[in-house]
Design an enzyme around this catalytic site. Structure first.
Site, short mmCIF file in Angstrom:
data_model
loop_
_atom_site.label_atom_id
_atom_site.label_comp_id
_atom_site.label_asym_id
_atom_site.label_seq_id
_atom_site.Cartn_x
_atom_site.Cartn_y
_atom_site.Cartn_z
N HIS A 39 0.84 -1.21 0.00
CA HIS A 39 0.00 0.00 0.00
C HIS A 39 0.88 1.26 0.00
CE1 HIS A 39 -3.14 -2.53 2.40
NE2 HIS A 39 -3.64 -2.36 1.20
N ARG A 68 -1.92 -5.99 -8.39
CA ARG A 68 -0.73 -6.78 -8.08
C ARG A 68 -0.50 -7.86 -9.12
NH1 ARG A 68 -3.14 -7.90 -2.28
NH2 ARG A 68 -4.86 -8.09 -3.74
N SER A 73 -3.36 -7.61 2.97
CA SER A 73 -3.63 -7.44 4.41
C SER A 73 -4.08 -8.77 5.00
CB SER A 73 -4.71 -6.38 4.64
OG SER A 73 -4.26 -5.13 4.20
#
Ligand code: PNS
Length: 162
Positions: free
Chosen positions: A19, A92, A130
């Site tokens: 991030h 990603r 996350s």
């Protein structure tokens, strides 16, 4: 000239280095970057909305062009309040594409002035999420180099407390 605002929305539970990499890539593109943390009442987060905002503010303290806010409800409504038209999302891998494509199209359907731009993080962060960060941490893995130091510290404290 109007201020060019980029909005980088997410859950950030917690913020990880992928991030941060995307946020740093946004800074030269926009006059102002708003990191918008979703106040999601349906998910059970590891960190409260206040903690997630606080951690991001800590981590981004040296980036004067960035501010961190929370929002609830529709992202496009929040963007309208900000006077912003550009959403930034990280891509990603190909596996991200389908859901990101759907979100971009839905947001555009909800507000035709809103555009989504995609940035790619450094390859070394391409597997980072996350969800995985939390999972491996809770099972005892070392997150050094994967999350900012301030976040790592909070996660350690959380483990001791809970
Ligand atoms: O970090 P995440 O969980 O991938 O972020 C998802 C987020 C916050 C960008 C998305 O869930 C969102 O924008 N939620 C706000 C509600 C909304 O506008 N939903 C419609 C999106 S098409």
């Amino acid at each position: 000239m109007p201020t060019r605002i980029g909005v980088y929305p997410g859950s950030f539970d917690p913020v990880h280095n992928g991030h941060v990499d995307i946020i740093e890539r946004c800074c030269p593109i926009f006059d102002e970057v708003v990191v918008a943390v979703l106040h999601n009442t349906s998910k059970e987060p590891l960190f409260s909305i206040e903690e997630r905002v606080e951690m991001l503010r800590d981590v981004l303290a040296d980036n004067p062009g960035c501010r961190v806010e929370s929002f609830s409800g529709l992202l496009v409504d929040y963007m309208r309040q900000l006077g912003a038209r550009t959403i930034v999302r990280g891509l990603r891998a190909v596996s991200d594409f389908e859901s990101e494509f759907q979100m971009a199209l839905m947001n555009r359907r909800l507000d035709s002035r809103v555009e989504t731009v995609f940035l790619t993080p450094k390859e070394e962060y391409s597997y980072l999420s996350s969800r995985l960060t939390k999972e491996v941490f809770l099972l005892g893995a070392d997150l050094e180099g994967l999350v900012p130091g301030a976040v790592l510290e909070r996660m350690r404290q959380r483990m001791v407390r809970d």
